[in-house]
Design an enzyme around this catalytic site. Structure first.
Site, PDB file in Angstrom:
ATOM      1  N   HIS A 359      26.172   4.053  -1.443  1.00 41.21           N
ATOM      2  CA  HIS A 359      25.387   5.213  -1.005  1.00 41.21           C
ATOM      3  C   HIS A 359      25.243   6.293  -2.062  1.00 41.21           C
ATOM      4  O   HIS A 359      24.731   7.362  -1.772  1.00 41.21           O
ATOM      5  CB  HIS A 359      26.014   5.864   0.233  1.00 41.21           C
ATOM      6  N   LYS A 547      20.684  19.883   5.821  1.00 42.15           N
ATOM      7  CA  LYS A 547      21.468  18.821   5.190  1.00 42.15           C
ATOM      8  C   LYS A 547      22.730  19.449   4.603  1.00 42.15           C
ATOM      9  O   LYS A 547      22.836  20.672   4.520  1.00 42.15           O
ATOM     10  CB  LYS A 547      20.655  18.128   4.081  1.00 42.15           C
ATOM     11  N   ARG A 548      23.670  18.585   4.189  1.00 46.11           N
ATOM     12  CA  ARG A 548      24.869  19.126   3.554  1.00 46.11           C
ATOM     13  C   ARG A 548      24.504  20.004   2.358  1.00 46.11           C
ATOM     14  O   ARG A 548      23.490  19.777   1.693  1.00 46.11           O
ATOM     15  CB  ARG A 548      25.786  17.982   3.103  1.00 46.11           C
ATOM     16  N   LYS A 553      21.096  18.797  -3.967  1.00 44.75           N
ATOM     17  CA  LYS A 553      20.073  18.894  -2.910  1.00 44.75           C
ATOM     18  C   LYS A 553      19.218  20.156  -3.080  1.00 44.75           C
ATOM     19  O   LYS A 553      18.187  20.315  -2.464  1.00 44.75           O
ATOM     20  CB  LYS A 553      20.733  18.859  -1.538  1.00 44.75           C
ATOM     21  N   THR A 655      17.841  10.655   5.034  1.00 47.33           N
ATOM     22  CA  THR A 655      17.380  10.119   6.322  1.00 47.33           C
ATOM     23  C   THR A 655      16.757  11.242   7.154  1.00 47.33           C
ATOM     24  O   THR A 655      15.947  10.975   8.042  1.00 47.33           O
ATOM     25  CB  THR A 655      18.547   9.466   7.103  1.00 47.33           C
ATOM     26  N   LYS A 659      13.461  11.481   9.811  1.00 43.30           N
ATOM     27  CA  LYS A 659      13.482  12.084  11.152  1.00 43.30           C
ATOM     28  C   LYS A 659      12.370  13.113  11.295  1.00 43.30           C
ATOM     29  O   LYS A 659      11.676  13.171  12.322  1.00 43.30           O
ATOM     30  CB  LYS A 659      14.846  12.751  11.419  1.00 43.30           C
TER      31      LYS A 659
HETATM   32  C1  26Q Z   1      35.239  10.378  -0.071  1.00 43.53           C
HETATM   33  C2  26Q Z   1      36.564  10.569  -0.428  1.00 43.53           C
HETATM   34  C3  26Q Z   1      37.331  11.530   0.208  1.00 43.53           C
HETATM   35  C4  26Q Z   1      36.775  12.294   1.208  1.00 43.53           C
HETATM   36  C5  26Q Z   1      35.468  12.111   1.561  1.00 43.53           C
HETATM   37  C6  26Q Z   1      34.696  11.163   0.930  1.00 43.53           C
HETATM   38  C7  26Q Z   1      33.287  10.986   1.303  1.00 43.53           C
HETATM   39  C8  26Q Z   1      32.880  11.093   2.617  1.00 43.53           C
HETATM   40  C9  26Q Z   1      31.562  10.975   2.967  1.00 43.53           C
HETATM   41  C10 26Q Z   1      32.325  10.726   0.353  1.00 43.53           C
HETATM   42  C11 26Q Z   1      30.994  10.593   0.707  1.00 43.53           C
HETATM   43  C12 26Q Z   1      30.605  10.722   2.025  1.00 43.53           C
HETATM   44  C13 26Q Z   1      29.228  10.636   2.474  1.00 43.53           C
HETATM   45  C14 26Q Z   1      28.210  10.318   1.711  1.00 43.53           C
HETATM   46  C15 26Q Z   1      26.838  10.310   2.231  1.00 43.53           C
HETATM   47  O1  26Q Z   1      26.590  10.729   3.343  1.00 43.53           O
HETATM   48  N1  26Q Z   1      25.874   9.812   1.460  1.00 43.53           N
HETATM   49  C16 26Q Z   1      24.497   9.772   1.923  1.00 43.53           C
HETATM   50  O2  26Q Z   1      24.280   8.546   2.583  1.00 43.53           O
HETATM   51  C17 26Q Z   1      23.019   8.518   3.207  1.00 43.53           C
HETATM   52  C18 26Q Z   1      22.922   7.225   3.986  1.00 43.53           C
HETATM   53  O3  26Q Z   1      22.773   6.156   3.119  1.00 43.53           O
HETATM   54  C19 26Q Z   1      21.911   8.668   2.193  1.00 43.53           C
HETATM   55  O4  26Q Z   1      20.689   8.766   2.890  1.00 43.53           O
HETATM   56  C20 26Q Z   1      22.112   9.920   1.353  1.00 43.53           C
HETATM   57  O5  26Q Z   1      21.162   9.955   0.311  1.00 43.53           O
HETATM   58  C21 26Q Z   1      23.519   9.918   0.765  1.00 43.53           C
HETATM   59  O6  26Q Z   1      23.753  11.135   0.077  1.00 43.53           O
END
Ligand code: 26Q
Length: 810
Positions: A359, A547-548, A553, A655, A659
């Site tokens: 991702h 978004k985050r 972003k 995503t 939406k």
């Molecule tokens: C990793 C290590 C420790 C703590 C947290 C994490 C962690 C948690 C969540 C790292 C990344 C995430 C989430 C990533 C994420 O949401 N990525 C997004 O995924 C979407 C679905 O594929 C994409 O549409 C987005 O582009 C992408 O940023």
């Protein structure tokens, strides 16, 4: 109850259950009582389908997919479960008949916020599509006691509060102690040579943790399929120990130990801007993986008489990013140490079962764990990872001479770090990216050498979203308008939305589209007023970025545009502009300082702009706190402009873009992630694209040539904004944003905000012009809805099912 239930029957059932289950007459019932009663009615309906689905899978010995994910961002379930059971209309009417506001009743449910954003919500959409398309597919995750933090904005600053979503009974889960499994951490590994010369491994002095599953039903759309989402909760092994402990006066030591075990499923880690190797997070990952793999093997054994050699015929495991990549060594461990397979046989099975989704290409976000940490926490797993690495490196050395120099960049263990993405690529049979450009970047750049080693593993699966929740449920008036003109088939076959193209010039239809959007905007305006006291003009352009908060972003670019407009209006108050409302929703990771500064800036700009009498109603800026799934459901149907403005190459897919498009908003975005595919479908005239391309961004990163200060020196608009950040507005020290200023001018604007500023402003001017031509705008909007069917997660799941999972519909 079934989809044939009448309103009166439901009214009667609610009245009856209110007495038997809540011990109340309806006239004394609160919204919460009604919420629990409706939930119980839905559960009665679901339970039988749930059982039937499971039996059917067992009888057909169906091949199943298991989606392993550290996050499932499900949001609320009552309304979507009613919808999928075919009961939503009836329930709405029955509730109204009884004098309750359905929305208030559904609002009683606490969001299950067990995810950070895109990746977690994707997992939830996928489960919805799997069930709705009759696929045997289930989720495995963690039942965090605290989901992602609740955000408050105090004096413009983000404050984090714990999200204790289980405070009141969560009616969708079923605790399944009978399915609990034991997980081992730490301890020592002893190796014995057996008589036949083979090796045996025994573990001693391990710390043991029980993984207790809680099951949540995943309801398919009007097909009576109910799949399973199994969330593991960490508990201390047995209460017998408690007696022993108290007799040995070890009671407090014991409590301490118990507490530390329960911490494993204590809270969801917030996604940080860069990866940080926290031991508890590693524990969580192994906890999820070990419990799930044990469970998968147990259920295979229950349903099949064949040996585990045939496991790959019945099971496929999709890992959601590298977070569950310990599934690879864990499956190896169980096959070798418990099931006595040889290395080669175990490896064959494992690499035929695991598939990996990537991702992100942000290098700072890639997971690497210190080898010592894995060695201490998971000694046997470390031995296996080490062996996988040795064999992989040896193979490169022997068979791929041209890559010999690159072994340090390819090795799973390098410079005392374990690289999880390398482990995931080597140990799986499929590696996919989540949008075309993202997969291209993986293949051509980030994972180029791995691609040369395993070209057939790599594939693209462009993300999708469930159109049931994100159109049918959140925007019922738009949905019924669509059904009026093209019939209801699009609900089961979202691609048929394409028939709407016939109506892009149909004035009466466009007028109705306009009315629906306006109603949605009025509803959101009311919501904003109730929440914040800010009055927004429902005739203004609703320009939305939700978004985050991440630098890539570029919420900063958005707010710079707002400041620019404000400055322009101050210079020339009588300028005739189309009124705009800028809406933001975003959480920043608690330790991400610059992201928090941007939140503060947005809120400061909001308070200045919204209170300036000279601006009147021309500009409004609203930061809605605690952005989550439920808030998204309110905002998205009312959006006119969907801001998707990441630094090109950085957003894997996105995503939210899908939406908002599905709800008729027009994308204003860069050529990044799925925006590119949206443009390919709708065409250049139905989207606003601006800015650097991914190739240009990557070229600057590698070869230099971009100097942010040059733009500061030459563009008066930019200099004015940056000076305002540096010096404070109106001489007020309080309104100073030196860190942002320094990041741009002294760290050379790492996300190209200044570089894209001018094209962004120009695009906005085009947006404003286009919006003035109502007819053309509405026709663009309908074109977007018409093409949005391709971004239904039904399409995505169909692609996973046929090309990766080889799954049959049951
Ligand atoms: C990793 C290590 C420790 C703590 C947290 C994490 C962690 C948690 C969540 C790292 C990344 C995430 C989430 C990533 C994420 O949401 N990525 C997004 O995924 C979407 C679905 O594929 C994409 O549409 C987005 O582009 C992408 O940023």
């Amino acid at each position: 109850m079934s989809r044939h239930t009448t309103i009166n029957e439901l009214v009667e059932c609610i009245t009856e259950k209110m007495k038997t289950e809540r011990g109340k007459d309806l006239k004394d019932a609160t919204d919460k009582d009604v919420y629990y009663v409706i939930t119980s009615i839905v559960n009665d309906e679901l339970n039988s389908h749930w059982l039937k689905t499971e039996k059917k899978y067992r009888k057909k010995k169906a091949r199943q997919v298991y989606y392993l994910s550290m996050e499932f961002l499900v949001g609320r379930l009552l309304e979507s479960n009613l919808l999928n059971c075919g009961l939503l209309d009836t329930a709405n009417k029955a509730l109204q008949k009884l004098g309750f506001d359905p929305e208030k009743v559904y609002f009683q449910e606490h969001d299950a916020g067990l995810g950070n954003g895109g990746l977690g919500r994707l997992a939830a959409c996928f489960l919805d599509s799997l069930a709705s398309l009759n696929y045997p597919g289930h989720g495995y995750g963690i039942r965090y006691r605290y989901g992602l933090f609740e955000q408050r904005i105090i004096h413009g600053n983000q404050i984090e509060l714990p999200d204790y979503w289980l405070k009141e009974e969560y009616p969708w889960e079923r605790r399944r102690v009978d399915e609990a499994v034991k997980i081992h951490f730490c301890g020592q590994v002893h190796m014995f040579k057996k008589n036949d010369g083979s090796l045996e491994f025994r573990y001693e002095n391990t710390d043991q943790v029980m993984a207790v599953p809680y099951d949540i039903p995943i309801v398919g759309y009007e097909n009576e399929v109910v799949n399973n989402l199994r969330l593991w909760s960490a508990e201390s092994p047995s209460s017998e120990d408690e007696d022993v402990a108290s007799q040995n006066s070890q009671y407090y030591h014991h409590l301490d130990h118990k507490h530390s075990i329960e911490q494993i499923s204590g809270f969801l880690y917030p996604d940080d801007s860069s990866f940080e190797g926290k031991e508890l997070r590693l524990k969580q990952q192994y906890f999820l993986v070990s419990a799930s793999i044990q469970n998968i093997i147990k259920s295979y054994k229950k349903n099949s008489k064949k040996s585990l050699n045939y496991l790959p015929e019945k099971v496929v495991i999709q890992i959601n990013d590298t977070h569950p990549s310990l599934a690879i060594p864990e499956l190896m461990r169980i096959l070798m140490d418990e099931e006595h397979f040889s290395w080669n046989d175990a490896w064959k099975i494992t690499t035929n079962i695991i598939a990996y989704t990537n991702h992100t290409t942000l290098s700072e976000a890639l997971e690497t764990w210190p080898k010592e940490m894995i060695q201490n926490l998971l000694p046997r797993l470390y031995m296996i990872i080490d062996e996988i690495n040795e064999r992989f490196c040896k193979k490169i050395w022997m068979d791929h001479h041209h890559l010999r120099d690159k072994i340090p960049e390819l090795a799973i263990i390098a410079y005392d770090q374990v690289h999880m993405s390398r482990l995931a690529i080597v140990g799986s049979f499929s590696v996919n990216g989540v949008a075309r450009i993202h997969t291209d970047i993986l293949i051509k750049k980030e994972m180029k050498d791995f691609y040369s080693l395993f070209p057939s593993k790599f594939n693209n699966k462009t993300n999708g979203i469930t159109h049931r929740r994100w159109l049918l449920q959140v925007n019922p008036n738009l949905a019924s308008l669509i059904t009026d003109v093209i019939g209801p088939q699009w609900i089961k076959r979202p691609n048929q939305l394409i028939s709407l193209l016939r109506y892009t010039k149909d004035r009466p239809f466009l007028d109705k589209i306009d009315q629906v959007k306006h109603e949605n905007k009025k509803a959101l305006a009311k919501f904003i007023f109730d929440r914040t006291g800010i009055l927004v003009d429902d005739q203004s352009i609703f320009d939305v970025q939700i978004k985050r908060l991440h630098e890539y972003k570029r919420q900063l670019l958005n707010i710079f545009h707002v400041i620019y407009l404000y400055n322009e209006l101050k210079d020339n108050p009588n300028q005739d502009i189309t009124p705009r409302t800028f809406l933001f929703g975003a959480k920043a990771a608690p330790s991400y300082h610059l992201a928090k500064e941007v939140i503060k800036l947005i809120n400061k700009v909001a308070s200045i702009v919204n209170h300036d009498p000279e601006i009147k109603d021309k500009l409004k800026v609203v930061f809605l706190e605690n952005y989550n799934v439920s808030l998204a459901e309110k905002i998205i149907p009312a959006a006119d402009i969907s801001e998707q403005i990441s630094t090109a190459s950085k957003e894997a897919s996105g995503t939210g873009n899908m939406k908002m498009m599905m709800n008729g908003a027009i994308t204003l975005g860069t050529l990044d992630g799925a925006n590119i595919e949206i443009r390919d479908f709708v065409g250049d005239r139905n989207i606003f694209i601006f800015g650097l391309t991914a190739d240009e961004v990557l070229h600057y990163y590698h070869h230099g040539g971009y100097v942010a200060r040059d733009i500061y020196n030459t563009d008066d608009r930019v200099r004015r904004i940056l000076d305002q950040l540096n010096e404070g507005w109106f001489g007020s020290q309080e309104i100073e944003f030196k860190d942002i200023y320094y990041n741009i001018l002294y760290h050379n604007d790492p996300y190209f905000v200044l570089k894209d500023f001018d094209p962004y402003i120009e695009s906005h001017e085009l947006v404003e012009q286009s919006y003035r031509d109502k007819f053309t705008w509405l026709s663009m909007s309908v074109t977007n809805i018409a093409h949005s069917g391709k971004f239904s997660s039904d399409r995505t799941i169909q692609e996973y099912a046929s090309s990766i999972w080889k799954l049959n519909k049951i």
